[in-house]
Scaffold this motif. Structure first.
Motif, PDB file in Angstrom:
ATOM      1  N   VAL A  18       2.201 -69.826 -12.156  1.00 37.46           N
ATOM      2  CA  VAL A  18       3.463 -68.882 -12.233  1.00 37.46           C
ATOM      3  C   VAL A  18       2.948 -67.894 -13.478  1.00 37.46           C
ATOM      4  N   VAL A  19       2.483 -68.398 -14.427  1.00 36.57           N
ATOM      5  CA  VAL A  19       2.102 -67.335 -15.684  1.00 36.57           C
ATOM      6  C   VAL A  19       1.061 -66.217 -15.128  1.00 36.57           C
ATOM      7  N   ALA A  20       0.172 -66.629 -14.609  1.00 33.23           N
ATOM      8  CA  ALA A  20      -0.869 -65.661 -13.928  1.00 33.23           C
ATOM      9  C   ALA A  20      -0.403 -64.537 -12.830  1.00 33.23           C
ATOM     10  N   ALA A  21       0.747 -65.147 -12.043  1.00 35.44           N
ATOM     11  CA  ALA A  21       1.424 -64.485 -11.081  1.00 35.44           C
ATOM     12  C   ALA A  21       2.255 -63.377 -11.648  1.00 35.44           C
ATOM     13  N   LEU A  22       3.029 -63.964 -12.845  1.00 33.28           N
ATOM     14  CA  LEU A  22       3.959 -63.085 -13.330  1.00 33.28           C
ATOM     15  C   LEU A  22       3.468 -61.833 -14.301  1.00 33.28           C
ATOM     16  N   ILE A  23       2.257 -62.048 -14.849  1.00 34.63           N
ATOM     17  CA  ILE A  23       1.506 -61.197 -15.665  1.00 34.63           C
ATOM     18  C   ILE A  23       1.254 -60.209 -14.487  1.00 34.63           C
ATOM     19  N   ARG A  24       0.503 -60.433 -13.565  1.00 37.27           N
ATOM     20  CA  ARG A  24      -0.067 -59.545 -12.700  1.00 37.27           C
ATOM     21  C   ARG A  24       0.965 -58.774 -11.842  1.00 37.27           C
ATOM     22  N   LYS A  25       2.232 -59.639 -11.284  1.00 39.02           N
ATOM     23  CA  LYS A  25       3.081 -58.687 -10.821  1.00 39.02           C
ATOM     24  C   LYS A  25       4.063 -57.758 -11.654  1.00 39.02           C
ATOM     25  N   THR A  26       4.112 -58.137 -13.035  1.00 41.49           N
ATOM     26  CA  THR A  26       4.939 -57.397 -13.967  1.00 41.49           C
ATOM     27  C   THR A  26       4.107 -55.956 -14.411  1.00 41.49           C
ATOM     28  N   HIS A  27       2.641 -56.445 -14.756  1.00 40.85           N
ATOM     29  CA  HIS A  27       1.752 -55.280 -14.753  1.00 40.85           C
ATOM     30  C   HIS A  27       1.780 -54.236 -13.680  1.00 40.85           C
ATOM     31  N   GLU A  28       1.776 -54.728 -12.633  1.00 36.91           N
ATOM     32  CA  GLU A  28       1.696 -53.707 -11.269  1.00 36.91           C
ATOM     33  C   GLU A  28       2.950 -53.248 -11.104  1.00 36.91           C
ATOM     34  N   ALA A  29       4.113 -53.738 -11.411  1.00 36.89           N
ATOM     35  CA  ALA A  29       5.406 -53.151 -11.240  1.00 36.89           C
ATOM     36  C   ALA A  29       5.427 -52.026 -11.932  1.00 36.89           C
ATOM     37  N   LYS A  30       5.006 -52.277 -13.354  1.00 36.95           N
ATOM     38  CA  LYS A  30       5.074 -51.166 -14.237  1.00 36.95           C
ATOM     39  C   LYS A  30       4.175 -50.082 -14.082  1.00 36.95           C
ATOM     40  N   VAL A  31       3.084 -50.176 -13.514  1.00 37.15           N
ATOM     41  CA  VAL A  31       2.120 -48.989 -13.197  1.00 37.15           C
ATOM     42  C   VAL A  31       2.542 -48.418 -11.863  1.00 37.15           C
ATOM     43  N   SER A  32       3.006 -49.065 -11.201  1.00 35.90           N
ATOM     44  CA  SER A  32       3.482 -48.419  -9.913  1.00 35.90           C
ATOM     45  C   SER A  32       5.189 -47.919 -10.172  1.00 35.90           C
ATOM     46  N   GLY A  33       5.626 -48.245 -10.997  1.00 39.03           N
ATOM     47  CA  GLY A  33       7.100 -47.864 -11.315  1.00 39.03           C
ATOM     48  C   GLY A  33       8.109 -48.421 -10.288  1.00 39.03           C
TER      49      GLY A  33
ATOM     50  N   LEU B 154      11.347 -63.142 -18.440  1.00 36.13           N
ATOM     51  CA  LEU B 154      11.831 -61.953 -19.254  1.00 36.13           C
ATOM     52  C   LEU B 154      10.711 -61.866 -20.435  1.00 36.13           C
ATOM     53  N   LEU B 155      10.259 -62.625 -20.840  1.00 33.41           N
ATOM     54  CA  LEU B 155       9.304 -62.834 -21.769  1.00 33.41           C
ATOM     55  C   LEU B 155       8.059 -62.118 -21.480  1.00 33.41           C
ATOM     56  N   ILE B 156       7.810 -62.129 -20.348  1.00 34.94           N
ATOM     57  CA  ILE B 156       6.417 -61.267 -19.788  1.00 34.94           C
ATOM     58  C   ILE B 156       6.937 -59.900 -19.671  1.00 34.94           C
ATOM     59  N   LYS B 157       8.124 -59.561 -19.173  1.00 36.08           N
ATOM     60  CA  LYS B 157       8.561 -58.309 -19.018  1.00 36.08           C
ATOM     61  C   LYS B 157       8.589 -57.344 -20.396  1.00 36.08           C
ATOM     62  N   ASP B 158       9.121 -58.403 -21.267  1.00 34.37           N
ATOM     63  CA  ASP B 158       9.196 -57.639 -22.761  1.00 34.37           C
ATOM     64  C   ASP B 158       7.749 -57.522 -23.096  1.00 34.37           C
ATOM     65  N   ILE B 159       6.787 -58.342 -23.175  1.00 36.32           N
ATOM     66  CA  ILE B 159       5.442 -58.144 -23.692  1.00 36.32           C
ATOM     67  C   ILE B 159       4.964 -56.918 -22.725  1.00 36.32           C
ATOM     68  N   ALA B 160       5.165 -56.700 -21.528  1.00 38.68           N
ATOM     69  CA  ALA B 160       4.554 -55.722 -20.822  1.00 38.68           C
ATOM     70  C   ALA B 160       4.908 -54.431 -20.863  1.00 38.68           C
ATOM     71  N   GLY B 161       6.377 -54.479 -21.422  1.00 33.53           N
ATOM     72  CA  GLY B 161       7.035 -53.312 -21.720  1.00 33.53           C
ATOM     73  C   GLY B 161       7.551 -52.723 -20.392  1.00 33.53           C
ATOM     74  N   TYR B 162       7.977 -53.555 -19.479  1.00 39.83           N
ATOM     75  CA  TYR B 162       8.258 -53.298 -18.080  1.00 39.83           C
ATOM     76  C   TYR B 162       9.959 -53.002 -18.070  1.00 39.83           C
ATOM     77  N   GLU B 163      10.450 -52.167 -17.549  1.00 37.26           N
ATOM     78  CA  GLU B 163      11.847 -51.732 -17.639  1.00 37.26           C
ATOM     79  C   GLU B 163      12.519 -52.020 -16.404  1.00 37.26           C
ATOM     80  N   GLY B 164      12.019 -52.445 -15.462  1.00 39.53           N
ATOM     81  CA  GLY B 164      12.718 -52.800 -14.051  1.00 39.53           C
ATOM     82  C   GLY B 164      13.336 -53.998 -14.213  1.00 39.53           C
ATOM     83  N   GLU B 165      13.859 -54.460 -12.703  1.00 40.84           N
ATOM     84  CA  GLU B 165      14.501 -55.848 -12.788  1.00 40.84           C
ATOM     85  C   GLU B 165      13.732 -57.066 -12.326  1.00 40.84           C
ATOM     86  N   ILE B 166      14.410 -57.955 -12.886  1.00 40.72           N
ATOM     87  CA  ILE B 166      13.657 -59.300 -12.251  1.00 40.72           C
ATOM     88  C   ILE B 166      14.623 -59.952 -11.267  1.00 40.72           C
TER      89      ILE B 166
END
Ligand code: GFB
Length: 322
Positions: A190-205, A259-271
């Motif tokens: 889960v950690v690796a998956a959420l890091i990747r998903k969140t980063h990709e979501a941030k980059v792609s908007g 939520l923690l990974i979202k915050d670390i990544a600075g992602y503003e979308g939804e979970i």
């Protein structure tokens, strides 16, 4: 990268030859870094050896002549990989561990450390999970083949200790995360998956990140550098218990992790949760009374460790995705 390296180990050359089986994975590569940093001599094969092959494994260990072996080679993966490839999870692990354990005995290896997993404990065992709960109830079905293989390894190590007087130690780490993890979205944890998903979501908007299951399961996460620190701490002791939990000491829901990974990544979308995907075991917090009573505790706070791994992923994302 956060670590607490110099807490217990000097980097004076030790004259001890160490073979890390599975040195390319997240755990094996962290063990290699730690052992070399602490003055041990790593002995590794020049070419990759299939540890499921009995003859090749025996020849390898006979050839390397290690004093110590760390058995970090395993078929591992997250909840979906365990569910999808149950035959590989039991076959590969039974073969690898049997070959390495038996060859270590035959080559008179002085000490062996075997890595298990918190999923060896029964699904509904009381929490936190104490070492003596092993074999006291039914396992979580999503990872039963993997857990049965790991339990067989523990029983094998204990049997060799009893019959042959070997010094084989089993550690049960909680869910681990760190650099060199598997970031494949189907097979990762889960950690690796959420890091990747969140980063990709941030980059792609992207509007949202999909989180599997209900978000309610609780998991305990330990940085791999803390785990390797605990392994070395245990191996360097003269007298130690033969089965030891290695944990962080507290757990967090999958929702709060997202939520923690979202915050670390600075992602503003939804979970958004996908309850069609499995939750797995509701909780598996390890009791670490034994390890802490011996004098070890983790040093990498969850937020700090996740932030470091998020940065590592961003810097290495291109080759990770290839
Ligand atoms: O890390 P994980 O795959 O393994 O999943 P387990 C932990 C929790 O995170 C589950 C949820 O409740 C998953 O449904 N989760 C949410 C996700 N989103 C995701 C996602 O995108 N990917 C993944 N992988 N999970 C494994 C065992 O269990 O843990 C192994 O199957 C082993 O045998 C390992 O013990 C440490 O903690 O459920």
């Amino acid at each position: 990268m956060p670590n607490g390296w110099s807490r217990y180990h000097s980097n004076e050359p030790k004259g001890i030859r160490v073979y890390v089986a599975g040195a390319r994975g997240m755990v094996g590569s962290a063990l290699g870094r730690r052992l070399q940093g602490a003055g041990y001599t790593l002995v590794q094969p020049a070419v990759r050896v299939d540890l499921r092959d009995q003859k090749a494994t025996h020849e390898l260990i006979e050839d390397l002549k290690p004093d110590w072996v760390f058995l970090a080679a395993a078929k591992v993966g997250g909840i979906y990989a365990n569910k999808t490839y149950p035959a590989e999870f039991i076959y590969d692990n039974l073969m690898i561990q049997s070959n390495v354990i038996h060859a270590s005995h035959q080559s008179r290896v002085k000490k062996l450390l075997l890595l298990g997993s918190s999923c060896i404990y029964p699904k509904f065992a009381p929490q936190p999970l104490r070492e003596e709960y092993l074999l006291s109830g039914e396992l979580e079905p999503t990872n039963e083949p993997y857990a049965v293989a790991k339990i067989a390894a523990i029983v094998m190590a204990r049997s060799y200790n009893r019959q042959y007087g070997t010094d084989f130690l089993c550690v049960m780490p909680t869910n681990l995360y760190g650099p060199n993890d598997n970031f494949d979205l189907q097979t990762s944890h889960v950690v690796a998956a959420l890091i990747r998903k969140t980063h990709e979501a941030k980059v792609s908007g992207a509007e949202f990140v999909e989180v599997w299951g209900t978000g309610t399961p609780l998991r305990e996460f330990l940085h791999v550098d803390d785990m390797t620190d605990a392994c070395l701490f245990l191996m360097e002791r003269e007298e130690t218990a033969k089965l030891v939990n290695i944990g962080y000491g507290s757990d967090i829901s999958v929702r709060d992790l997202a939520l923690l990974i979202k915050d670390i990544a600075g992602y503003e979308g939804e979970i958004r949760f996908n309850p069609e995907m499995p939750d797995g075991t509701p909780r598996k917090l390890l009791d670490t009374t034994l390890l802490t009573s011996l004098g070890w505790k983790p040093s990498i706070p969850l937020r700090e460790g996740l932030t470091a791994v998020y940065r590592w992923y961003v810097e290495n994302a291109d080759w990770q995705r290839r």
